[in-house]
Design a protein around this motif. Structure first.
Motif, PDB file in Angstrom:
ATOM      1  N   GLN A 133      -4.859 -23.782   1.760  1.00  0.00           N
ATOM      2  CA  GLN A 133      -3.858 -24.608   2.442  1.00  0.00           C
ATOM      3  C   GLN A 133      -2.866 -25.224   1.461  1.00  0.00           C
ATOM      4  OE1 GLN A 133      -5.678 -27.458   5.148  1.00  0.00           O
ATOM      5  NE2 GLN A 133      -7.418 -26.111   5.509  1.00  0.00           N
ATOM      6  N   GLU A 134      -2.660 -24.589   0.321  1.00  0.00           N
ATOM      7  CA  GLU A 134      -1.869 -25.168  -0.776  1.00  0.00           C
ATOM      8  C   GLU A 134      -0.368 -24.950  -0.570  1.00  0.00           C
ATOM      9  OE1 GLU A 134      -4.013 -22.715  -1.022  1.00  0.00           O
ATOM     10  OE2 GLU A 134      -5.638 -23.137  -2.409  1.00  0.00           O
ATOM     11  N   PHE A 135       0.129 -25.209   0.635  1.00  0.00           N
ATOM     12  CA  PHE A 135       1.524 -24.905   0.961  1.00  0.00           C
ATOM     13  C   PHE A 135       2.496 -25.819   0.219  1.00  0.00           C
ATOM     14  CE2 PHE A 135      -0.946 -23.420   4.633  1.00  0.00           C
ATOM     15  CZ  PHE A 135      -0.512 -22.107   4.695  1.00  0.00           C
ATOM     16  N   GLU A 136       2.238 -27.126   0.218  1.00  0.00           N
ATOM     17  CA  GLU A 136       3.131 -28.047  -0.480  1.00  0.00           C
ATOM     18  C   GLU A 136       3.039 -27.852  -1.994  1.00  0.00           C
ATOM     19  OE1 GLU A 136       2.640 -32.087   0.688  1.00  0.00           O
ATOM     20  OE2 GLU A 136       2.884 -31.667   2.831  1.00  0.00           O
ATOM     21  N   THR A 137       1.843 -27.557  -2.472  1.00  0.00           N
ATOM     22  CA  THR A 137       1.672 -27.305  -3.907  1.00  0.00           C
ATOM     23  C   THR A 137       2.465 -26.076  -4.325  1.00  0.00           C
ATOM     24  OG1 THR A 137      -0.550 -28.262  -3.815  1.00  0.00           O
ATOM     25  CG2 THR A 137      -0.016 -26.905  -5.729  1.00  0.00           C
ATOM     26  N   ALA A 138       2.369 -25.005  -3.530  1.00  0.00           N
ATOM     27  CA  ALA A 138       3.116 -23.783  -3.838  1.00  0.00           C
ATOM     28  C   ALA A 138       4.618 -24.046  -3.842  1.00  0.00           C
ATOM     29  CB  ALA A 138       2.763 -22.688  -2.839  1.00  0.00           C
ATOM     30  N   ALA A 139       5.096 -24.801  -2.853  1.00  0.00           N
ATOM     31  CA  ALA A 139       6.531 -25.112  -2.786  1.00  0.00           C
ATOM     32  C   ALA A 139       6.962 -25.941  -3.993  1.00  0.00           C
ATOM     33  CB  ALA A 139       6.842 -25.856  -1.491  1.00  0.00           C
ATOM     34  N   TYR A 140       6.123 -26.875  -4.415  1.00  0.00           N
ATOM     35  CA  TYR A 140       6.439 -27.697  -5.589  1.00  0.00           C
ATOM     36  C   TYR A 140       6.517 -26.828  -6.840  1.00  0.00           C
ATOM     37  CZ  TYR A 140       6.015 -31.351  -9.152  1.00  0.00           C
ATOM     38  OH  TYR A 140       6.219 -32.162 -10.240  1.00  0.00           O
ATOM     39  N   ILE A 141       5.573 -25.915  -7.005  1.00  0.00           N
ATOM     40  CA  ILE A 141       5.583 -25.007  -8.153  1.00  0.00           C
ATOM     41  C   ILE A 141       6.860 -24.168  -8.149  1.00  0.00           C
ATOM     42  CG2 ILE A 141       4.462 -22.961  -9.135  1.00  0.00           C
ATOM     43  CD1 ILE A 141       1.785 -24.214  -8.129  1.00  0.00           C
ATOM     44  N   GLU A 142       7.220 -23.635  -6.984  1.00  0.00           N
ATOM     45  CA  GLU A 142       8.431 -22.822  -6.877  1.00  0.00           C
ATOM     46  C   GLU A 142       9.670 -23.632  -7.259  1.00  0.00           C
ATOM     47  OE1 GLU A 142       7.115 -19.746  -3.313  1.00  0.00           O
ATOM     48  OE2 GLU A 142       7.782 -21.778  -2.822  1.00  0.00           O
ATOM     49  N   THR A 143       9.722 -24.893  -6.845  1.00  0.00           N
ATOM     50  CA  THR A 143      10.866 -25.746  -7.181  1.00  0.00           C
ATOM     51  C   THR A 143      10.960 -25.967  -8.684  1.00  0.00           C
ATOM     52  OG1 THR A 143      10.763 -26.877  -5.043  1.00  0.00           O
ATOM     53  CG2 THR A 143      11.899 -28.020  -6.835  1.00  0.00           C
ATOM     54  N   ARG A 144       9.819 -26.238  -9.322  1.00  0.00           N
ATOM     55  CA  ARG A 144       9.813 -26.440 -10.769  1.00  0.00           C
ATOM     56  C   ARG A 144      10.229 -25.169 -11.505  1.00  0.00           C
ATOM     57  NH1 ARG A 144       9.531 -31.675 -12.514  1.00  0.00           N
ATOM     58  NH2 ARG A 144       9.454 -30.591 -14.524  1.00  0.00           N
ATOM     59  N   LEU A 145       9.733 -24.024 -11.065  1.00  0.00           N
ATOM     60  CA  LEU A 145      10.087 -22.760 -11.710  1.00  0.00           C
ATOM     61  C   LEU A 145      11.574 -22.455 -11.530  1.00  0.00           C
ATOM     62  CD1 LEU A 145       7.019 -20.589 -10.628  1.00  0.00           C
ATOM     63  CD2 LEU A 145       7.511 -21.411 -12.939  1.00  0.00           C
ATOM     64  N   SER A 146      12.085 -22.693 -10.327  1.00  0.00           N
ATOM     65  CA  SER A 146      13.498 -22.435 -10.055  1.00  0.00           C
ATOM     66  C   SER A 146      14.389 -23.290 -10.941  1.00  0.00           C
ATOM     67  CB  SER A 146      13.798 -22.705  -8.579  1.00  0.00           C
ATOM     68  OG  SER A 146      15.161 -22.489  -8.287  1.00  0.00           O
ATOM     69  N   ALA A 147      13.990 -24.544 -11.173  1.00  0.00           N
ATOM     70  CA  ALA A 147      14.780 -25.428 -12.035  1.00  0.00           C
ATOM     71  C   ALA A 147      14.830 -24.920 -13.468  1.00  0.00           C
ATOM     72  CB  ALA A 147      14.189 -26.834 -11.999  1.00  0.00           C
ATOM     73  N   LEU A 148      13.829 -24.113 -13.854  1.00  0.00           N
ATOM     74  CA  LEU A 148      13.809 -23.503 -15.189  1.00  0.00           C
ATOM     75  C   LEU A 148      14.546 -22.168 -15.219  1.00  0.00           C
ATOM     76  CD1 LEU A 148      10.046 -24.173 -16.057  1.00  0.00           C
ATOM     77  CD2 LEU A 148      12.032 -25.318 -17.097  1.00  0.00           C
ATOM     78  N   GLY A 149      15.047 -21.742 -14.057  1.00  0.00           N
ATOM     79  CA  GLY A 149      15.724 -20.456 -13.978  1.00  0.00           C
ATOM     80  C   GLY A 149      14.772 -19.289 -13.867  1.00  0.00           C
ATOM     81  N   ILE A 150      13.553 -19.545 -13.412  1.00  0.00           N
ATOM     82  CA  ILE A 150      12.520 -18.506 -13.317  1.00  0.00           C
ATOM     83  C   ILE A 150      12.335 -18.106 -11.861  1.00  0.00           C
ATOM     84  CG2 ILE A 150      10.104 -17.945 -13.733  1.00  0.00           C
ATOM     85  CD1 ILE A 150      10.110 -20.101 -15.926  1.00  0.00           C
ATOM     86  N   ASP A 151      12.499 -16.831 -11.569  1.00  0.00           N
ATOM     87  CA  ASP A 151      12.250 -16.324 -10.220  1.00  0.00           C
ATOM     88  C   ASP A 151      10.750 -16.202  -9.977  1.00  0.00           C
ATOM     89  OD1 ASP A 151      14.962 -16.098  -9.664  1.00  0.00           O
ATOM     90  OD2 ASP A 151      15.058 -14.050 -10.458  1.00  0.00           O
ATOM     91  N   SER A 152      10.331 -16.339  -8.734  1.00  0.00           N
ATOM     92  CA  SER A 152       8.926 -16.218  -8.378  1.00  0.00           C
ATOM     93  C   SER A 152       8.792 -15.591  -7.001  1.00  0.00           C
ATOM     94  CB  SER A 152       8.240 -17.593  -8.401  1.00  0.00           C
ATOM     95  OG  SER A 152       8.818 -18.457  -7.446  1.00  0.00           O
ATOM     96  N   PHE A 153       7.578 -15.179  -6.682  1.00  0.00           N
ATOM     97  CA  PHE A 153       7.317 -14.665  -5.340  1.00  0.00           C
ATOM     98  C   PHE A 153       5.940 -15.123  -4.879  1.00  0.00           C
ATOM     99  CE2 PHE A 153       5.898 -11.276  -8.240  1.00  0.00           C
ATOM    100  CZ  PHE A 153       4.648 -10.939  -7.737  1.00  0.00           C
ATOM    101  N   ARG A 154       5.775 -15.168  -3.554  1.00  0.00           N
ATOM    102  CA  ARG A 154       4.505 -15.554  -2.960  1.00  0.00           C
ATOM    103  C   ARG A 154       3.567 -14.351  -2.932  1.00  0.00           C
ATOM    104  NH1 ARG A 154       4.041 -20.300   0.300  1.00  0.00           N
ATOM    105  NH2 ARG A 154       5.475 -21.816  -0.621  1.00  0.00           N
ATOM    106  N   CYS A 155       2.305 -14.642  -3.122  1.00  0.00           N
ATOM    107  CA  CYS A 155       1.289 -13.589  -3.074  1.00  0.00           C
ATOM    108  C   CYS A 155      -0.015 -14.236  -2.611  1.00  0.00           C
ATOM    109  CB  CYS A 155       1.117 -12.962  -4.458  1.00  0.00           C
ATOM    110  SG  CYS A 155       0.012 -11.539  -4.513  1.00  0.00           S
ATOM    111  N   GLY A 156      -0.662 -13.640  -1.605  1.00  0.00           N
ATOM    112  CA  GLY A 156      -1.868 -14.251  -1.072  1.00  0.00           C
ATOM    113  C   GLY A 156      -1.564 -15.527  -0.306  1.00  0.00           C
ATOM    114  N   VAL A 157      -0.450 -15.586   0.406  1.00  0.00           N
ATOM    115  CA  VAL A 157       0.017 -16.679   1.272  1.00  0.00           C
ATOM    116  C   VAL A 157       0.435 -17.909   0.468  1.00  0.00           C
ATOM    117  CG1 VAL A 157      -0.457 -18.158   3.256  1.00  0.00           C
ATOM    118  CG2 VAL A 157      -1.451 -15.859   3.161  1.00  0.00           C
TER     119      VAL A 157
END
Length: 415
Positions: free
Chosen positions: A39-63
């Motif tokens: 159920q780590e939906f907010e955690t995943a979104a937070y990680i994506e935001t931090r990575l995006s701020a660094l200019g790093i692309d990411s993708f979801r895997c395993g929901v």
């Protein structure tokens, strides 16, 4: 004149104090906002935001898993795993960033939540590692696959990410690395070749009987008596079927039956957690458990019980050659006195599946963040899964990030 103070991460790499402060804030945010496995939906979104701020692309895997690929020219490919899930624990640390979050389990039960195993430290260190590698490209070459994995506590996450095509969608690594915080002295690194954790299996056993009035036991098949006999007999597997040198644990963690004292119920249910050191011991113990459950049911004239698998943890095995490289780098960066040959404990971990799934080496280590005073005649710090588990925030960032950077540079470092 402005003086910038620095913090030493490894023997050769310093960072500004402001960098540590930033990721201490990241750690505290994660600590205050745990989520249940899967159920780590907010955690995943937070990680994506931090990575995006660094200019790093990411993708979801395993929901709720997040994968980021950092490239810096030609060179090896390395995977680095950080797990993201919290636990259903009511936090009692008294920290000003303590969790007051709650979550809903699969059965609909509302439970308190806490990062009681330190996965918040793992995520903060991995995000800090990403920031360092973006800023300090002169240190490394090749490709790093950052894996923010959900569901470690339930052995769900690594398997879910692999099943969702992790290694079809990300570059295949030559080695997969992972780390874990433990209640050890600040700066201490625990690592060894071979098995770093035990295999683990959890089952739910449902024993069928025949319901009757408590005054008429002759009309019943009492599932409580049958299940109780199973529970007692299971404890003889370790003491009488395994060699004394083989470490194994069989724990019955729950037992439920009946609704009223004068009714012999129709069913009884109990859960088993099994820890074994290797595949041979696992096969032997699980076969013995099935044999005993079946035999005790037959002895009570009860139907064959139903066994449902709750979860199964894979091996966590450190490849000797890859581990040697990490140990050599750790020794250079932190000194031989920082390293401890980690004893094989009875904890379990699913990080090994990420490397085993594609047949490449894995290396897993642990790090400490606690003040030495805890270990000098004082009270030992609370361990993982305790409501009092509280890694020191700054040490969690400095030691966790330093160890992660050192381990990665053992394979991607330009030197």
């Amino acid at each position: 004149m402005t003086i910038t103070t620095t913090v030493r991460l490894t023997a050769a790499i310093d960072v500004p104090e402001s960098f540590v402060d930033e990721y201490v804030d990241v750690y505290k945010h994660l600590h205050a906002h745990p989520e249940l496995s899967g159920q780590e939906f907010e955690t995943a979104a937070y990680i994506e935001t931090r990575l995006s701020a660094l200019g790093i692309d990411s993708f979801r895997c395993g929901v709720t898993g997040v994968v980021a690929v950092l490239k810096n020219g030609d060179g090896p490919v390395v995977g680095f795993r950080a797990d993201t899930d919290g636990l259903p624990i009511a936090e009692e640390t008294g920290l000003d960033y303590s969790s007051v979050a709650t979550g809903t389990q699969r059965d609909g039960t509302t439970v308190p939540l806490m990062h009681g195993c330190g996965h918040d430290t793992h995520v903060a260190a991995a995000l800090a590692l990403a920031a360092l590698l973006v800023e300090r490209r002169e240190l490394w070459r090749g490709t790093l696959v950052l894996i923010f994995q959900p569901g470690e506590e339930t052995a769900y996450g690594a398997r879910a990410m692999v099943s969702d095509g992790l290694w079809d969608r990300a570059p295949k690594p030559e080695v997969v690395l992972a780390q874990h915080v433990l209640p050890a002295v600040k700066g201490k690194l625990l690592i060894r070749s071979g098995h770093m954790a035990t295999l683990a299996d959890s089952w739910m056993v449902t024993v069928q009987g025949r319901q009757a009035h408590g005054s008429q036991p002759e009309k019943s098949i009492d599932p409580i008596v049958a299940a109780a006999a199973m529970v007692l007999r299971l404890q003889t597997i370790v003491s009488r079927e395994l060699a004394p040198s083989t470490s194994a644990v069989i724990t019955v963690g729950t037992f439920h039956a009946g609704l009223k004292e004068n009714i012999i119920p129709a069913t009884a249910e109990f859960s088993i957690n099994v820890r074994t050191p290797n595949e041979d011991a696992r096969a032997a113990v699980l076969a013995a458990i099935r044999r005993i459950i079946s035999a005790e049911a037959a002895a009570s004239a009860a139907p064959e019980p139903t066994i449902t698998e709750i979860n199964t943890f894979p091996r966590c095995y450190n490849d000797p050659e890859a581990t040697r490289r990490v140990i050599e780098r750790f020794t250079t960066d932190f000194g031989a006195e920082a390293l401890t040959d980690a004893p094989l404990g009875m904890a379990s971990e699913d990080a090994g599946l990420l490397s085993d799934a594609i047949g490449v080496p894995g290396v897993y280590w642990a790090f400490g963040t606690f003040d030495p005073q805890f270990f000098d005649g004082g009270a030992l710090p609370a361990g993982n899964h305790s409501p009092f588990f509280a890694p020191e925030a700054r040490s969690a960032v400095v030691v966790g990030t330093g160890a992660a950077l050192s381990g990665v540079l053992a394979f991607l470092g330009r030197d």
